[in-house]
Design a protein around this motif. Structure first.
Motif, short mmCIF file in Angstrom:
data_model
loop_
_atom_site.label_atom_id
_atom_site.label_comp_id
_atom_site.label_asym_id
_atom_site.label_seq_id
_atom_site.Cartn_x
_atom_site.Cartn_y
_atom_site.Cartn_z
N TYR A 1 0.84 -1.39 -0.03
CA TYR A 1 0.68 0.10 -0.26
C TYR A 1 0.54 1.33 0.16
O TYR A 1 2.06 1.55 1.12
N ASP A 2 0.80 2.31 -1.27
CA ASP A 2 1.31 3.23 -0.83
C ASP A 2 -0.07 4.82 -0.53
O ASP A 2 -0.56 3.84 -1.88
N GLU A 3 0.64 5.73 0.47
CA GLU A 3 -0.43 6.43 0.15
C GLU A 3 -0.80 7.33 -1.30
O GLU A 3 -1.58 8.32 -1.06
N ASP A 4 0.72 7.72 -1.51
CA ASP A 4 0.18 8.49 -2.26
C ASP A 4 0.14 8.29 -4.19
O ASP A 4 0.46 9.03 -4.73
N ALA A 5 -0.23 6.98 -4.29
CA ALA A 5 -0.53 6.39 -5.59
C ALA A 5 -1.43 5.10 -5.18
O ALA A 5 -2.10 4.26 -4.19
N SER A 6 -2.30 5.27 -6.47
CA SER A 6 -3.21 4.02 -6.31
C SER A 6 -2.70 2.79 -7.05
O SER A 6 -1.46 3.05 -7.26
N TRP A 7 -2.87 1.52 -6.49
CA TRP A 7 -2.69 0.10 -6.53
C TRP A 7 -2.66 0.02 -8.28
O TRP A 7 -3.86 -0.11 -9.02
N LEU B 1 -12.21 -6.64 4.14
CA LEU B 1 -11.75 -7.28 3.14
C LEU B 1 -12.38 -6.20 1.73
O LEU B 1 -11.90 -6.58 0.70
N THR B 2 -13.68 -5.70 2.40
CA THR B 2 -14.39 -4.80 1.23
C THR B 2 -13.32 -3.77 1.01
O THR B 2 -13.31 -3.89 -0.41
N ALA B 3 -12.63 -3.29 1.69
CA ALA B 3 -11.38 -2.30 1.31
C ALA B 3 -10.35 -2.67 0.45
O ALA B 3 -9.53 -1.96 -0.74
N ALA B 4 -10.16 -3.80 1.04
CA ALA B 4 -9.16 -4.29 -0.08
C ALA B 4 -9.32 -4.86 -1.29
O ALA B 4 -8.65 -4.48 -2.25
N LEU B 5 -10.43 -5.14 -1.83
CA LEU B 5 -10.93 -5.47 -3.04
C LEU B 5 -11.49 -4.56 -3.83
O LEU B 5 -11.17 -4.40 -4.88
N LEU B 6 -11.79 -3.44 -3.05
CA LEU B 6 -11.90 -2.11 -3.95
C LEU B 6 -10.32 -1.43 -4.05
O LEU B 6 -10.83 -1.32 -5.59
N TYR B 7 -9.70 -1.61 -3.11
CA TYR B 7 -8.19 -0.72 -3.71
C TYR B 7 -7.41 -1.71 -4.20
O TYR B 7 -6.73 -1.42 -5.91
N TYR C 1 -9.85 1.25 -7.12
CA TYR C 1 -10.58 2.47 -6.10
C TYR C 1 -9.30 3.54 -5.32
O TYR C 1 -8.71 2.79 -4.83
N THR C 2 -9.66 4.21 -5.56
CA THR C 2 -8.68 5.18 -4.76
C THR C 2 -9.04 5.15 -3.33
O THR C 2 -10.15 4.51 -2.98
N THR D 1 -7.81 6.46 7.50
CA THR D 1 -8.81 5.40 8.22
C THR D 1 -9.08 4.20 7.25
O THR D 1 -7.90 3.38 7.48
N VAL D 2 -8.86 4.94 5.86
CA VAL D 2 -9.17 3.32 4.74
C VAL D 2 -7.43 3.25 4.51
O VAL D 2 -6.90 1.93 4.46
#
Length: 209
Positions: A121-127, A158-164, A169-170, A184-185
């Motif tokens: 996870y990089d807070e400055d970039a999307s996956w 689980l939902t946050a991980a799937l979306l990201y 998703y950002t 928090t995310v």
């Protein structure tokens, strides 16, 4: 936020009847039911049922399984713990439940593909997402890997991980979907990524053995 109102095979009244039939097993006390009666449940189904069905279908690719998950999600709402509900909207809670249940079904038929072996996870970039030519196949493999990596995780994580990690998703978009702050995310994803790397390492070691 509005959703299409395409009719689903299950009528809200039938859902209420299923709740009545299972009420003794579902609810330990009348107090648990005070905040959600049959009419309220039927109203929620009319408003959000189509959106949850589409969500489950996008993950499972099977109409009947998606319908089963939709029905199960509304029934599960009856016994959702206070920690799951919190201050979240009914749709947010239902969305998490439906995603959790769909991924659980996906997990049962998934094999480790290794697409998410280096989760970070990089807070400055999307996956990074796959190119258009390989997106469908990669998304399927990524969803299956994610299903395995999230075993034992809470619905919100689980939902946050799937979306990201699967759906691109950002953190801001995830926060809007789950009624959470961007900070928090980020914390949820960073902690999950560490656990996921440990799990993927064990999976690779198991394959090599």
């Amino acid at each position: 936020m509005t959703f299409a109102t395409r009719a689903l095979p299950l009528d809200p009244r039938a859902l209420a009847a299923r709740v009545d039939a299972g009420r003794p097993a579902l609810l330990a006390s009348r107090a648990q039911m005070a905040s959600l009666d049959n009419q309220a449940l039927a109203d929620l189904y009319r408003r959000f049922g189509p959106a949850l069905h589409r969500r489950a279908l996008s993950l499972l690719g099977d109409e009947q399984e998606a319908l089963d998950v939709t029905q199960e999600s509304f029934l599960a709402l009856m016994t959702a713990s206070g920690s799951l509900r919190g201050g979240a909207s009914p749709f947010t809670v239902l969305y998490q439940i439906a995603t959790f249940k769909a991924v659980d079904r996906l997990r049962r038929r998934s094999r480790w593909a290794g697409v998410l072996s280096e989760v970070a996870y990089d807070e400055d970039a999307s996956w990074p997402q796959a190119s258009a030519g390989e997106s469908d196949a990669r998304r399927v493999d990524a969803a299956r890997d994610l299903a395995i990596l999230t075993q034992g995780e809470k619905p919100q994580v689980l939902t946050a991980a799937l979306l990201y990690f699967v759906e691109g998703y950002t953190t801001e978009e995830i926060g809007q979907t789950l009624d959470l702050s961007r900070k928090t995310v980020g914390k949820l994803l960073a902690r999950f990524a560490q656990r996921a790397r440990d799990r993927s390492k064990r999976l690779k070691e198991g394959q090599a053995a």
